[in-house]
Design an enzyme around this catalytic site. Structure first.
Site, mmCIF file in Angstrom:
data_model
loop_
_atom_site.group_PDB
_atom_site.id
_atom_site.type_symbol
_atom_site.label_atom_id
_atom_site.label_comp_id
_atom_site.label_asym_id
_atom_site.label_seq_id
_atom_site.Cartn_x
_atom_site.Cartn_y
_atom_site.Cartn_z
ATOM 1 N N ALA A 9 0.930 -1.076 -0.097
ATOM 2 C CA ALA A 9 0.010 -0.490 0.318
ATOM 3 C C ALA A 9 0.426 1.370 0.205
ATOM 4 O O ALA A 9 1.588 1.610 -0.960
ATOM 5 C CB ALA A 9 -1.217 -0.077 1.401
ATOM 6 N N SER A 10 0.537 2.685 0.671
ATOM 7 C CA SER A 10 1.391 3.418 0.780
ATOM 8 C C SER A 10 2.224 3.500 1.822
ATOM 9 O O SER A 10 3.496 4.487 0.931
ATOM 10 C CB SER A 10 0.469 4.382 0.987
ATOM 11 N N ALA A 11 3.276 1.949 1.749
ATOM 12 C CA ALA A 11 4.790 2.176 2.093
ATOM 13 C C ALA A 11 5.721 1.967 0.757
ATOM 14 O O ALA A 11 6.270 2.150 1.089
ATOM 15 C CB ALA A 11 4.784 1.125 2.670
ATOM 16 N N TYR A 40 -1.998 15.283 2.237
ATOM 17 C CA TYR A 40 -1.539 14.120 1.352
ATOM 18 C C TYR A 40 -1.804 13.587 -0.179
ATOM 19 O O TYR A 40 -3.303 13.216 -0.280
ATOM 20 C CB TYR A 40 -1.816 12.750 1.893
#
Length: 390
Positions: A65-67, A155
């Site tokens: 995911a956003s990692a 974000y």
């Protein structure tokens, strides 16, 4: 009780205990946690199930995911370190078409620090657009910032990876996926990928969403009340920058869509061993490889934006592509110089230059907090910090 495999140095036994406790309390299905200090692994643990009837193995990988943004940021900062990118140079200098819509003066650091305002795409991109690539760059070049660039931050849920990826492509002639594989993952021997060539890869763990009860617990967090409200509001910037910007079947952030779409903001895959090793190499020497000079690592963690996030509607702090400690996004107490990134799958990874640490935790039971950073990783981060300080 789930059996924990792997090893850790005695000084880091508290990390093993915290990891075991997560399983004993029924919080985990499968997971891995790895810690590097001063260039070598001091914790490498895994356990539980990768899927129905399938044990989590040392080489099990899952979606990040956003990692994934941390991988993209590492690629960008590596190019900064080599003098091929400049944080203060307008993106339009590398990508002239980007100047449209009032974006001519947006420097690279505003995108990495979530200050550019380029957070939505209208009309939404389709899977065919994503596979072609050209339609994505054209849509971003035509996009209009949601706020005056540089005056606020929010974000860049999907756009950060695409924007940085286009700049990487313009400078190197390689996609950010290929550049990362060639210049970072390859030399360090990382099982870490921006995108996933084969979504049916047998080592890929099944992601399991949180239960309704777990979601209710997550939504009780008062710091995330406004974010949880924005999720259900089609007019909110959060909704417009996620569900409203990409036309994939169902949830655009759903795991099944990401490998096929190859979104560099949230479509990566890997394991804790790879993530921890990468972050360790950002702040120190790992088997003769250091990705960034100390002064460049300092620039990566320099505060670019801090305060109320217009998209997530909570306090956030960003460096250059990485999240920084402070606010509900960052799980647990650690060194104030740390920098890293969470993901909605529950994954979290960071570097701590003060203690020459690289930390990563990768589960397959998704977090009840859409931002990541739940109690499972919080106790691991805090145990790691205590052990590193002894």
């Amino acid at each position: 009780m789930s059996e924990i495999h792997g090893w850790c140095e005695p000084r880091f036994d508290a990390v093993r205990e915290a990891f075991q406790r997560n399983f004993d309390e029924g919080r985990e299905l499968g997971a891995s946690v790895t810690v590097y200090q001063r260039g070598r692994a001091v914790v490498d643990l895994w356990g539980g199930r990768a899927g129905a009837g399938t044990a989590w193995e040392r080489d099990t990988i899952t979606l990040l995911a956003s990692a994934t943004k941390g991988l993209v940021a590492a690629a960008a900062m590596l190019l900064v370190d080599r003098g091929l990118l400049d944080l203060d140079t307008p993106i339009a200098a590398y990508w002239p078409e980007f100047a449209a819509g009032g974006k001519a003066d947006i420097p690279l650091r505003w995108v990495l620090g979530h200050r550019s305002g380029v957070v939505t795409v209208d009309p939404p991109l389709t899977l065919l657009d994503l596979e072609g690539g050209t339609a994505v760059s054209e849509a971003l070049a035509a996009a209009v910032p949601a706020w005056q660039p540089g005056r606020a931050h929010g974000y860049h849920c999907l756009t950060m990876g695409w924007l940085v990826g286009e700049v990487v492509q313009r400078v190197t002639g390689m996609s950010v996926q290929r550049f990362f594989a060639k210049e970072i993952a390859g030399p360090l021997g990382l099982d870490l990928h921006i995108g996933l060539p084969d979504a049916r890869e047998r080592r890929l763990a099944d992601l399991v969403p949180p239960t309704a009860e777990q979601l209710l617990q997550g939504r009780a967090n008062p710091e995330l009340a406004d974010l949880n409200q924005a999720i259900c509001d089609p007019a909110s910037l959060f909704h417009r920058s996620t569900f409203g910007s990409i036309a994939l079947a169902g949830n655009p952030l759903a795991a099944a869509s990401l490998p096929q779409a190859g979104i560099p903001s949230c479509g990566g895959a890997g394991n804790a061993a790879g993530l921890a090793r990468m972050y360790a190499a950002l702040v120190g020497d790992v088997d003769g490889i250091r990705l960034l000079r100390p002064e460049t690592a300092d620039r990566a963690r320099t505060v670019e934006a801090s305060g109320m996030d217009l998209v997530l509607r909570c306090r956030t702090s960003y460096g250059r592509g990485f999240m920084l400690p402070g606010g509900p996004m960052w799980p647990g107490e650690c060194s104030p110089t740390a920098f890293g990134h969470p993901g909605v799958t529950g994954v979290f990874a960071y570097a701590d230059p003060d203690h020459e640490l690289g930390f990563a935790y990768v589960p397959n039971r998704m977090t009840e907090l859409i931002t990541g950073g739940d109690d499972r990783v919080r106790r691991l981060v805090e145990a790691t910090h205590r052990c590193a300080c002894t």
